[in-house]
Motif scaffolding. Structure first.
Motif, short mmCIF file in Angstrom:
data_model
loop_
_atom_site.label_atom_id
_atom_site.label_comp_id
_atom_site.label_asym_id
_atom_site.label_seq_id
_atom_site.Cartn_x
_atom_site.Cartn_y
_atom_site.Cartn_z
N UNK A 83 0.50 14.22 9.16
CA UNK A 83 1.76 15.25 9.52
C UNK A 83 2.18 14.44 11.63
N UNK A 84 1.11 13.79 11.44
CA UNK A 84 0.98 13.09 12.71
C UNK A 84 1.75 11.67 13.25
N UNK A 85 1.43 11.19 11.74
CA UNK A 85 2.25 10.15 11.38
C UNK A 85 3.43 9.71 11.52
N UNK A 86 3.95 11.01 10.72
CA UNK A 86 5.80 11.12 10.41
C UNK A 86 6.55 11.87 11.32
N UNK A 87 5.77 12.25 12.24
CA UNK A 87 5.91 13.27 13.63
C UNK A 87 6.21 11.63 14.32
N UNK A 88 5.36 10.61 14.79
CA UNK A 88 6.07 9.52 14.75
C UNK A 88 6.68 8.29 14.51
N UNK A 89 7.19 8.38 13.68
CA UNK A 89 7.67 7.90 13.32
C UNK A 89 9.45 7.87 12.87
N UNK A 93 10.42 6.89 20.72
CA UNK A 93 9.27 5.61 21.02
C UNK A 93 9.05 4.89 20.75
N UNK A 94 8.93 4.01 21.32
CA UNK A 94 8.83 2.71 20.01
C UNK A 94 7.32 2.25 20.08
N UNK A 95 6.68 2.20 20.52
CA UNK A 95 5.39 2.28 21.48
C UNK A 95 4.73 3.34 19.90
N UNK A 96 4.73 4.50 19.73
CA UNK A 96 4.79 5.67 19.20
C UNK A 96 5.20 5.18 17.54
N UNK A 97 6.18 4.89 17.64
CA UNK A 97 6.62 4.34 15.66
C UNK A 97 5.55 3.50 15.96
N UNK A 98 5.48 2.81 16.69
CA UNK A 98 4.73 0.80 15.96
C UNK A 98 3.83 1.34 15.56
N UNK A 99 2.75 2.27 16.52
CA UNK A 99 1.46 3.05 16.63
C UNK A 99 1.41 3.01 14.73
N UNK A 101 3.76 3.09 11.70
CA UNK A 101 3.12 2.13 10.98
C UNK A 101 2.42 0.87 11.76
N UNK A 102 1.06 0.82 12.18
CA UNK A 102 0.15 0.14 11.61
C UNK A 102 -1.01 1.11 11.33
N UNK A 103 0.00 1.89 11.22
CA UNK A 103 -1.32 3.06 10.91
C UNK A 103 -1.19 3.50 9.02
N UNK A 104 -0.69 2.94 8.59
CA UNK A 104 -0.31 3.04 7.70
C UNK A 104 -0.58 1.59 6.82
N UNK A 105 0.19 0.62 7.50
CA UNK A 105 -0.48 -0.60 7.30
C UNK A 105 -2.12 -0.91 6.72
N UNK A 140 9.33 -4.27 10.73
CA UNK A 140 8.11 -3.39 10.79
C UNK A 140 7.02 -2.91 9.44
N UNK A 141 8.44 -1.97 8.87
CA UNK A 141 8.06 -1.29 7.55
C UNK A 141 8.56 -2.48 6.81
N UNK A 142 8.70 -3.43 6.69
CA UNK A 142 8.91 -4.46 5.51
C UNK A 142 7.43 -5.51 5.54
N UNK A 143 6.63 -5.13 7.06
CA UNK A 143 5.55 -5.80 6.65
C UNK A 143 4.68 -5.49 6.71
N UNK A 144 4.85 -4.42 6.09
CA UNK A 144 3.30 -3.20 5.28
C UNK A 144 3.29 -3.84 3.22
#
Length: 247
Positions: A83-89, A93-99, A101-105, A140-144
């Motif tokens: 739920x936190x990941x979906x909300x962050x996406x 905020x770029x750094x929240x969204x990036x976090x 995506x890094x979590x998914x990675x 960043x999404x493609x990086x995964x």
């Protein structure tokens, strides 16, 4: 001393230097510390980890990548973290969204029990994000995708496969050298083209090794990338067979 106390002493917003150091600390916690802590370690240690993550959440600090790395200890926390990941996406905020995506990675670098639903849930979030995110956010999404192809190849199918190929079609058009209608600046366009071409290269290898028909858009990327008129940063990925998984 709580993390919140340290954060308050540093001020808000925190300096760029501290932010960079904190990011490296999170990466260290995720890749080195988390795998060494087991469920039979002391309850005090596990409690401290829980408090640490709560402090970071309270002060809006990026913690999702590290929290994902501790999933094997955080019992029954999967839904909350997703739920936190979906909300962050969805954040501005770029750094929240990036976090997120890094979590998914990070998730796709972990090994789960064969009955676990975690990888499939992560795939669902990733394929939806690839479908609706802006062109400038696709790198960043493609990086995964290379991690999915390497560690969970059987999950690269259905909606994720279809939407990845659709986005490759769009990025080939949006980053075309003669696309005067694009609103991307040169650096953005080159970064997206570089990442998209790298993903296409991985997909070309993926389909070829499985002796499957290579989708037309992947062949189009290959043709474009190997053209003598292509940027060397893009062409060299195909020549050298290299792609960075996550910057």
């Amino acid at each position: 001393m709580s993390f919140g106390f340290v954060y308050e002493r540093l001020g808000s917003p925190i300096s760029e230097e501290f932010s960079a150091r904190f990011s490296r600390m999170i990466e260290l916690i995720s890749s080195v510390v988390a795998p060494k802590i087991q469920t039979d370690d002391s309850e005090d240690l596990l409690s401290s980890i829980t408090v640490f993550f709560q402090d970071m959440r309270d002060y809006d600090m990026p913690q999702l990548e590290a929290e994902v790395a501790f999933l094997h200890l955080l019992q029954n926390q999967e839904e909350s973290i997703f739920d936190q990941i979906e909300d962050a996406l969805l954040s501005d905020s770029t750094h929240i969204k990036r976090d997120a995506l890094r979590a998914l990675s990070r998730l796709f670098q972990l090994t789960f029990d064969g009955n676990s639903s975690i990888p499939c849930k992560a795939i669902s979030i990733l394929e939806q994000y690839i479908a609706w995110c802006s062109t400038s956010s696709i790198t960043s999404a493609f990086s995964i995708i290379p991690l999915v192809l390497k560690n969970y190849p059987n999950l690269f199918s259905g909606a994720l496969e279809r939407r990845t190929l659709n986005r490759l079609t769009r990025t080939l058009r949006d980053t075309s050298h003669d696309n005067s209608a694009s609103n991307l600046n040169f650096d953005e366009s080159l970064a997206i083209r570089h990442r998209s071409s790298g993903v296409a290269m991985r997909l070309w290898n993926f389909y070829s090794l499985q002796k499957r028909s290579v989708p037309p858009i992947v062949e189009s990327w290959r043709h474009q990338a190997l053209s003598p008129d292509e940027f060397s940063e893009v062409r060299n990925q195909w020549v050298n067979g290299e792609i960075n998984v996550f910057p």
